[in-house]
Design a protein around this motif. Structure first.
Motif, mmCIF file in Angstrom:
data_model
loop_
_atom_site.group_PDB
_atom_site.id
_atom_site.type_symbol
_atom_site.label_atom_id
_atom_site.label_comp_id
_atom_site.label_asym_id
_atom_site.label_seq_id
_atom_site.Cartn_x
_atom_site.Cartn_y
_atom_site.Cartn_z
ATOM 1 N N LYS A 12 0.838 -1.211 0.000
ATOM 2 C CA LYS A 12 0.000 0.000 0.000
ATOM 3 C C LYS A 12 0.871 1.259 0.000
ATOM 4 N N LEU A 13 0.705 2.058 -1.059
ATOM 5 C CA LEU A 13 1.460 3.307 -1.168
ATOM 6 C C LEU A 13 0.855 4.352 -0.238
ATOM 7 N N PRO A 14 1.594 5.379 0.133
ATOM 8 C CA PRO A 14 2.988 5.605 -0.255
ATOM 9 C C PRO A 14 3.983 4.866 0.651
ATOM 10 N N PHE A 15 5.200 4.716 0.126
ATOM 11 C CA PHE A 15 6.295 4.209 0.946
ATOM 12 C C PHE A 15 6.953 5.364 1.685
ATOM 13 N N ARG A 16 7.593 5.023 2.761
ATOM 14 C CA ARG A 16 8.351 6.004 3.527
ATOM 15 C C ARG A 16 9.703 5.363 3.821
ATOM 16 N N LEU A 17 10.749 6.171 3.724
ATOM 17 C CA LEU A 17 12.093 5.641 3.932
ATOM 18 C C LEU A 17 12.374 5.509 5.431
ATOM 19 N N LEU A 18 12.868 4.342 5.856
ATOM 20 C CA LEU A 18 13.275 4.159 7.260
ATOM 21 C C LEU A 18 14.752 4.500 7.421
ATOM 22 N N ASN A 19 15.540 4.030 6.478
ATOM 23 C CA ASN A 19 16.963 4.386 6.391
ATOM 24 C C ASN A 19 17.333 4.182 4.934
ATOM 25 N N GLU A 20 18.582 4.385 4.555
ATOM 26 C CA GLU A 20 18.858 4.433 3.109
ATOM 27 C C GLU A 20 18.566 3.122 2.372
ATOM 28 N N VAL A 42 7.788 -3.821 5.442
ATOM 29 C CA VAL A 42 9.122 -3.299 5.129
ATOM 30 C C VAL A 42 9.690 -3.934 3.853
ATOM 31 N N VAL A 43 10.332 -3.127 3.030
ATOM 32 C CA VAL A 43 11.089 -3.596 1.859
ATOM 33 C C VAL A 43 12.547 -3.219 2.097
ATOM 34 N N ARG A 44 13.416 -4.228 2.043
ATOM 35 C CA ARG A 44 14.850 -3.984 2.265
ATOM 36 C C ARG A 44 15.630 -4.215 0.988
ATOM 37 N N LEU A 45 16.431 -3.241 0.658
ATOM 38 C CA LEU A 45 17.378 -3.426 -0.433
ATOM 39 C C LEU A 45 18.415 -4.448 0.061
ATOM 40 N N TYR A 46 18.775 -5.400 -0.806
ATOM 41 C CA TYR A 46 19.796 -6.360 -0.378
ATOM 42 C C TYR A 46 21.125 -5.646 -0.152
ATOM 43 N N LYS A 47 21.881 -6.224 0.742
ATOM 44 C CA LYS A 47 23.168 -5.653 1.118
ATOM 45 C C LYS A 47 24.095 -5.548 -0.107
ATOM 46 N N GLY A 48 24.688 -4.404 -0.264
ATOM 47 C CA GLY A 48 25.689 -4.230 -1.321
ATOM 48 C C GLY A 48 25.135 -3.868 -2.696
ATOM 49 N N VAL A 49 23.812 -3.908 -2.846
ATOM 50 C CA VAL A 49 23.214 -3.662 -4.164
ATOM 51 C C VAL A 49 23.613 -2.296 -4.723
ATOM 52 N N ARG A 50 23.460 -1.277 -3.897
ATOM 53 C CA ARG A 50 23.729 0.083 -4.338
ATOM 54 C C ARG A 50 25.168 0.225 -4.859
ATOM 55 N N GLU A 51 26.121 -0.283 -4.088
ATOM 56 C CA GLU A 51 27.534 -0.150 -4.445
ATOM 57 C C GLU A 51 27.847 -0.948 -5.715
ATOM 58 N N VAL A 52 27.272 -2.147 -5.797
ATOM 59 C CA VAL A 52 27.534 -2.991 -6.964
ATOM 60 C C VAL A 52 26.975 -2.348 -8.232
ATOM 61 N N LEU A 53 25.745 -1.836 -8.149
ATOM 62 C CA LEU A 53 25.142 -1.186 -9.322
ATOM 63 C C LEU A 53 25.971 0.016 -9.749
#
Ligand SMILES: [Mg+2]
Length: 161
Positions: free
Chosen positions: A24-32, A42-53
């Motif tokens: 259900k939108l909207p999302f809100r950021l908890l941390n980066e 909660v939706v979590r970006l997998y560890k290291g994704v940002r740096e790898v991309l």
């Protein structure tokens, strides 16, 4: 460089939620790396994704997305996680025809003067259900099944850097 384009799935490939279209939108950021929908899921970006991309992009790869989802939740998350700018013509559509999405992506790139052959495409997904149609309609893309062919995102750097 043998490959030019890396196409990512989203659910269970970039982040840990199996179906962000159900949220259900909207999302809100908890941390980066974590966002929460309006009902607390909660939706979590997998560890290291940002740096790898970022590293892959800086190495010269074109990054994109083929996601079977409603566009709104995916783009909201990409914006919140500050990932959207890394992806060229991300394809997010509420149907499972990823061959169609990749075909359109290749056409958009071609219109920009960037010719990408099927064998220059890497496709990363936690499921292989879309692969037969992609191989049949697009051609011999390199498929990597997330969590099986590669154990984490850093493996992408070992393969493609
Ligand atoms: Mg998935």
């Amino acid at each position: 460089m043998r490959y030019k384009l890396i196409v990512f799935d989203c659910d269970l490939t970039l982040w840990d939620h199996p179906d962000v279209s159900s949220l259900k939108l909207p999302f809100r950021l908890l941390n980066e790396d974590e966002a929460v929908d309006s009902e607390g899921e909660v939706v979590r970006l997998y560890k290291g994704v940002r740096e790898v991309l970022r590293t892959l992009k800086d190495s010269g790869y074109i990054l994109s997305i083929a996601s079977w989802n409603k566009p709104e939740p995916v783009f909201q998350l990409l914006d919140l996680f500050k990932l959207r700018g890394l992806f060229t013509y991300p394809q997010v559509e509420p149907h499972p025809d990823k061959a169609k999405m990749i075909r359109r992506l290749l056409r958009r790139l071609r219109e920009d003067g960037i010719e990408v052959k099927p064998h220059e495409v890497v496709y990363v997904d936690d499921r292989d259900i879309h692969l037969p149609k992609i191989l049949e309609e697009i051609g011999p893309v390199r498929f990597l099944r997330m969590w099986r062919d590669i154990k984490d995102h850093e493996d992408l750097l070992r393969l493609f850097r």
